[in-house]
Scaffold this motif. Structure first.
Motif, PDB file in Angstrom:
ATOM      1  N   LEU A 189       0.885  -1.153   0.068  1.00 41.50           N
ATOM      2  CA  LEU A 189       0.175  -0.068   0.151  1.00 41.50           C
ATOM      3  C   LEU A 189       0.480   0.844  -0.550  1.00 41.50           C
ATOM      4  CD1 LEU A 189      -2.636  -0.532   2.407  1.00 41.50           C
ATOM      5  CD2 LEU A 189      -3.109  -0.480   0.360  1.00 41.50           C
ATOM      6  N   VAL A 190       0.312   2.370  -1.322  1.00 39.45           N
ATOM      7  CA  VAL A 190       1.347   3.268  -0.836  1.00 39.45           C
ATOM      8  C   VAL A 190       0.261   4.622  -0.606  1.00 39.45           C
ATOM      9  CG1 VAL A 190       2.355   4.692  -2.351  1.00 39.45           C
ATOM     10  CG2 VAL A 190       3.174   2.588  -2.190  1.00 39.45           C
ATOM     11  N   ASN A 191       1.039   5.476   0.185  1.00 42.28           N
ATOM     12  CA  ASN A 191      -0.560   6.886   0.189  1.00 42.28           C
ATOM     13  C   ASN A 191       0.094   7.882  -0.977  1.00 42.28           C
ATOM     14  OD1 ASN A 191      -3.081   6.472   0.819  1.00 42.28           O
ATOM     15  ND2 ASN A 191      -1.756   6.363   3.222  1.00 42.28           N
ATOM     16  N   SER A 192      -0.539   8.163  -1.973  1.00 42.11           N
ATOM     17  CA  SER A 192       0.013   9.452  -2.533  1.00 42.11           C
ATOM     18  C   SER A 192      -1.060  11.041  -2.205  1.00 42.11           C
ATOM     19  CB  SER A 192      -0.581   9.587  -3.777  1.00 42.11           C
ATOM     20  OG  SER A 192      -1.515   9.367  -4.405  1.00 42.11           O
ATOM     21  N   ALA A 193      -2.598  10.983  -1.296  1.00 41.44           N
ATOM     22  CA  ALA A 193      -2.695  12.130  -1.028  1.00 41.44           C
ATOM     23  C   ALA A 193      -3.094  11.460   0.379  1.00 41.44           C
ATOM     24  CB  ALA A 193      -3.820  12.165  -1.582  1.00 41.44           C
ATOM     25  N   ARG A 194      -3.830  12.642   1.633  1.00 39.98           N
ATOM     26  CA  ARG A 194      -4.344  12.545   2.168  1.00 39.98           C
ATOM     27  C   ARG A 194      -5.506  13.367   2.226  1.00 39.98           C
ATOM     28  NH1 ARG A 194      -1.420  11.434   6.863  1.00 39.98           N
ATOM     29  NH2 ARG A 194      -0.120   9.083   6.638  1.00 39.98           N
ATOM     30  N   GLY A 195      -6.728  12.767   2.297  1.00 44.45           N
ATOM     31  CA  GLY A 195      -8.192  13.868   2.074  1.00 44.45           C
ATOM     32  C   GLY A 195      -8.339  13.267   1.146  1.00 44.45           C
ATOM     33  N   CYS A 196      -9.385  14.548   0.749  1.00 43.68           N
ATOM     34  CA  CYS A 196     -10.674  13.699  -0.334  1.00 43.68           C
ATOM     35  C   CYS A 196     -10.869  15.911  -0.595  1.00 43.68           C
ATOM     36  CB  CYS A 196     -11.206  13.120  -0.884  1.00 43.68           C
ATOM     37  SG  CYS A 196     -12.322  12.840  -2.019  1.00 43.68           S
ATOM     38  N   PRO A 197     -10.530  16.662  -1.930  1.00 43.76           N
ATOM     39  CA  PRO A 197     -11.530  17.106  -1.780  1.00 43.76           C
ATOM     40  C   PRO A 197     -13.331  17.180  -2.925  1.00 43.76           C
ATOM     41  CG  PRO A 197     -10.224  16.343  -4.597  1.00 43.76           C
ATOM     42  CD  PRO A 197     -10.086  15.603  -2.977  1.00 43.76           C
ATOM     43  N   CYS A 203     -19.083   8.449   2.411  1.00 43.84           N
ATOM     44  CA  CYS A 203     -17.473   8.729   2.563  1.00 43.84           C
ATOM     45  C   CYS A 203     -17.191   9.328   3.439  1.00 43.84           C
ATOM     46  CB  CYS A 203     -16.799   8.716   0.943  1.00 43.84           C
ATOM     47  SG  CYS A 203     -15.071   8.953   1.590  1.00 43.84           S
ATOM     48  N   GLY A 204     -16.607   9.271   3.929  1.00 43.85           N
ATOM     49  CA  GLY A 204     -15.140   9.917   5.427  1.00 43.85           C
ATOM     50  C   GLY A 204     -14.263  10.694   5.674  1.00 43.85           C
ATOM     51  N   VAL A 205     -13.658  10.039   4.012  1.00 41.02           N
ATOM     52  CA  VAL A 205     -12.373  10.613   4.230  1.00 41.02           C
ATOM     53  C   VAL A 205     -12.370  12.128   4.747  1.00 41.02           C
ATOM     54  CG1 VAL A 205     -10.739  10.711   2.255  1.00 41.02           C
ATOM     55  CG2 VAL A 205     -11.674   8.428   2.549  1.00 41.02           C
ATOM     56  N   TRP A 206     -13.237  12.513   3.685  1.00 38.02           N
ATOM     57  CA  TRP A 206     -12.704  14.318   4.034  1.00 38.02           C
ATOM     58  C   TRP A 206     -13.149  14.849   4.984  1.00 38.02           C
ATOM     59  CZ3 TRP A 206     -17.428  17.318   4.454  1.00 38.02           C
ATOM     60  CH2 TRP A 206     -18.743  16.428   4.118  1.00 38.02           C
ATOM     61  N   VAL A 208     -12.561  12.965   8.234  1.00 35.59           N
ATOM     62  CA  VAL A 208     -11.399  12.987   8.663  1.00 35.59           C
ATOM     63  C   VAL A 208     -10.723  14.359   8.775  1.00 35.59           C
ATOM     64  CG1 VAL A 208      -9.932  11.779   9.763  1.00 35.59           C
ATOM     65  CG2 VAL A 208     -11.628  10.368   8.556  1.00 35.59           C
ATOM     66  N   THR A 209     -10.354  14.615   7.151  1.00 37.36           N
ATOM     67  CA  THR A 209      -9.193  15.844   7.721  1.00 37.36           C
ATOM     68  C   THR A 209     -10.030  17.076   7.604  1.00 37.36           C
ATOM     69  OG1 THR A 209      -9.337  15.555   4.783  1.00 37.36           O
ATOM     70  CG2 THR A 209      -7.416  14.798   6.135  1.00 37.36           C
ATOM     71  N   GLN A 210     -10.955  17.164   7.902  1.00 33.65           N
ATOM     72  CA  GLN A 210     -12.022  18.491   7.869  1.00 33.65           C
ATOM     73  C   GLN A 210     -11.847  19.239   6.580  1.00 33.65           C
ATOM     74  OE1 GLN A 210      -9.632  20.505  11.167  1.00 33.65           O
ATOM     75  NE2 GLN A 210     -10.200  19.521  12.678  1.00 33.65           N
ATOM     76  N   GLY A 211     -12.145  18.811   5.730  1.00 36.72           N
ATOM     77  CA  GLY A 211     -12.036  19.187   4.221  1.00 36.72           C
ATOM     78  C   GLY A 211     -10.686  19.195   3.778  1.00 36.72           C
ATOM     79  N   HIS A 212      -9.815  18.840   4.235  1.00 39.78           N
ATOM     80  CA  HIS A 212      -8.614  19.179   3.612  1.00 39.78           C
ATOM     81  C   HIS A 212      -8.061  17.941   2.285  1.00 39.78           C
ATOM     82  CE1 HIS A 212      -7.878  22.926   5.495  1.00 39.78           C
ATOM     83  NE2 HIS A 212      -8.712  22.575   7.077  1.00 39.78           N
ATOM     84  N   PHE A 213      -7.529  18.901   1.688  1.00 35.85           N
ATOM     85  CA  PHE A 213      -6.940  17.665   0.916  1.00 35.85           C
ATOM     86  C   PHE A 213      -5.256  18.087   0.359  1.00 35.85           C
ATOM     87  CE2 PHE A 213      -5.849  16.294  -3.819  1.00 35.85           C
ATOM     88  CZ  PHE A 213      -5.464  15.241  -3.683  1.00 35.85           C
ATOM     89  N   LEU A 214      -4.126  17.023   0.465  1.00 40.60           N
ATOM     90  CA  LEU A 214      -3.159  17.358   0.682  1.00 40.60           C
ATOM     91  C   LEU A 214      -2.726  15.970  -0.679  1.00 40.60           C
ATOM     92  CD1 LEU A 214      -0.295  18.682   1.567  1.00 40.60           C
ATOM     93  CD2 LEU A 214      -0.443  16.996   3.091  1.00 40.60           C
ATOM     94  N   LEU A 215      -1.588  16.732  -1.790  1.00 41.99           N
ATOM     95  CA  LEU A 215      -0.891  15.772  -2.340  1.00 41.99           C
ATOM     96  C   LEU A 215       0.845  15.137  -1.944  1.00 41.99           C
ATOM     97  CD1 LEU A 215      -1.940  16.730  -5.885  1.00 41.99           C
ATOM     98  CD2 LEU A 215      -2.024  14.580  -4.495  1.00 41.99           C
ATOM     99  N   ARG A 216       0.900  14.389  -1.447  1.00 41.16           N
ATOM    100  CA  ARG A 216       2.697  14.197  -1.117  1.00 41.16           C
ATOM    101  C   ARG A 216       3.123  14.659  -2.856  1.00 41.16           C
ATOM    102  NH1 ARG A 216       3.831   8.370   0.493  1.00 41.16           N
ATOM    103  NH2 ARG A 216       6.158   9.193   0.963  1.00 41.16           N
ATOM    104  N   ASP A 217       4.642  14.971  -2.414  1.00 42.96           N
ATOM    105  CA  ASP A 217       6.026  15.570  -3.315  1.00 42.96           C
ATOM    106  C   ASP A 217       5.849  13.909  -4.092  1.00 42.96           C
ATOM    107  OD1 ASP A 217       8.136  15.641  -5.185  1.00 42.96           O
ATOM    108  OD2 ASP A 217       8.889  16.811  -3.562  1.00 42.96           O
TER     109      ASP A 217
END
Length: 493
Positions: A189-197, A203-206, A208-217
């Motif tokens: 498993l590899v995460n490329s991002a956190r949260g969801c736009p 779904c509760g992914v967004w 958990v991050t309070q609506g924020h979305f982050l892409l890893r480098d």
């Protein structure tokens, strides 16, 4: 400090194919490199191993993840067992479910609940535990005493891509052969991002991050992939948004193509992303993308609107044609609403056949605790957390439950017909002999052994699920008879 991180065992009734590495625990372990950390996966090790580890490792801090709702009851069981053996170690809980439903862990024995992603709050807590004990300044923790809240610091979204370390996979190396995808492949498993736009109701992914979305480098993701154990040849991108940004996904794809490594990739994707950027997926096909889980969710725009999907059935059809043309196998997911009657099942089957969908998946729409859908349906819920596996109707079905499950399983049988797969297997073989890649791509098929096992599995699953409901109804009848309440008001069988 000695820190023991635990994944609780699977429960006995859920139907959840595949068993992947405990990525969240591996990442947490990497945030505290100065401490001695051990990971115990009770999905694989027998439960009695817990007592042995507590007595031999003697941890000062014990952490339990409960990412999925189906693991809540087993996490609570694990907590009770720990406190019978070790009453002194600090015991913390975290994950998707505790973040959205922390009250489920307001029980004696739990010292702290972590709210949201703990990449920063966990090492901060460990530092204070080892030194100052000034926990009031750590965001995203709820401290308990005898099951009662004594301190609650709301989660603050301050995570940066650089805060996310590479997982400590060395701590789960002994389990490596047991970690398999739902297709049976040994997969990392590899995460490329956190949260969801997106803001889908189910779904509760967004949240958990309070609506924020982050892409890893993308360079950091690439370095994690090339650093995987040499006997891992498949990667599943565990977030929903690896391909949502074409520049980001394109850069990662270029790095992987240029590296020369031979790896297979799979992940989640929205159909509108495929429609917007078809060339991107052509490039990823060259890099090794060989399977996508695509959230079609429904065959009509009204259902998609009701779920706040912000997509259209037309995009689903276009995405299917694009992926079939490129030659990327994909698994479209259609949500099966417990309110369905026979016609809705037929509409989905027509869509499967009309668009040559070779590997559709039909999860039952489930009100995961903490989601917007849960808020709407929580009063209707009739099964406990063990059954929140997307294979049980958690709320009453519109049809008699036996008929509902018959139509659900029948949808699988008719979507994976033996004759069609035999035909595709023959054409695929001819294409391989003639070295005609286009024939092979257009006639991808489920292996005959897997097809047989799928049909056999479906037969037993139907019987197992119906038995669960009969057992539930018997319990309700018994309880009501004891209470003198008479007959059941509703019958689900």
């Amino acid at each position: 400090m000695r820190i023991l991180l635990i994944h609780p065992p699977d429960n006995e009734v859920s139907i959840a194919p595949g068993r992947m590495e405990p990525l969240s625990l591996e990442i947490l372990a990497a945030t505290v490199p100065q401490h001695e950390v051990w990971i115990l996966d009770l999905r694989i090790d027998p439960f009695r191993k817990l007592k042995d580890e507590l007595n031999t490792f003697k941890p000062s801090l014990i952490g339990i993840t409960s990412n999925n709702t189906i693991h809540v009851n087993q996490a609570l069981r694990t907590i009770r067992e720990i406190r019978m053996v070790n009453k002194d170690a600090k015991l913390i809980v975290g994950g998707f479910h505790p973040t959205l439903m922390p009250q489920d862990f307001h029980v004696p024995g739990v010292d702290v609940i972590f709210l949201g992603w703990a990449d920063k709050s966990f090492p901060a807590y460990v530092d204070e535990l080892a030194g100052g004990n000034h926990f009031e300044n750590i965001p995203g923790i709820e401290m308990l005493e005898n099951g009662k809240t004594i301190l609650r610091n709301e989660s603050i979204w301050n995570l940066e891509a650089s805060d996310i370390p590479h997982p400590r996979r060395d701590l789960t190396e002994r389990y490596l052969n047991h970690y398999r995808s739902d297709l049976g492949f040994k997969t990392a498993l590899v995460n490329s991002a956190r949260g969801c736009p997106s803001r889908c109701m189910f779904c509760g992914v967004w949240q958990v991050t309070q609506g924020h979305f982050l892409l890893r480098d993308p360079l950091d993701v690439y370095q994690e992939i090339i650093g995987l154990p040499s006997n891992i040849h498949r990667v599943f991108f565990a977030d929903d948004n690896t391909f949502i940004n074409p520049d980001y996904a394109g850069k990662l794809c270029e790095m992987l193509l240029g590296s020369g490594i031979r790896m297979k990739y799979s992940g989640y994707c929205r159909s509108d992303t495929i429609v917007r950027y078809p060339e991107l997926f052509g490039q990823w096909k060259k890099a090794g993308l060989d399977n996508l889980c695509v959230g079609f969710e429904g065959v009509d725009n009204q259902l998609l609107a009701d779920m706040n999907k912000r997509n259209s059935a037309e995009n689903n059809v276009k995405a299917a044609h694009i992926l079939n043309e490129i030659g990327i196998p994909f698994r479209p997911h259609f949500l099966i609403d417990p309110g369905f009657v026979g016609s809705e099942f037929q509409n989905i089957l027509q869509c499967v056949r009309a668009n040559n969908l070779k590997s559709p998946i039909f999860p039952i729409l489930t009100p995961i605790p903490g989601t917007m859908l849960y808020g709407q349906q929580k009063e209707k819920i009739m099964l406990d957390y063990d059954y929140f596996d997307f294979a049980h109707a958690i709320i009453p079905t519109q049809m008699p439950v036996v008929d509902f499950y018959h139509d659900w399983i029948d949808l699988y049988f008719k979507s994976y017909p033996i004759w069609k797969n035999l035909k595709s297997a023959v054409i695929h073989f001819i294409g391989s002999v003639l070295k005609r890649k286009e024939l092979m791509q257009k006639n991808a098929h489920l292996g005959l052994v897997k097809l047989f096992l799928l049909h056999l599995f479906g037969f037993f699953i139907q019987r197992k699920i119906v038995r669960h409901y009969k057992e539930m109804e018997n319990r309700i009848l018994m309880n009501r008879n004891i209470a003198g309440a008479g007959d059941l008001k509703h019958s689900y069988i």
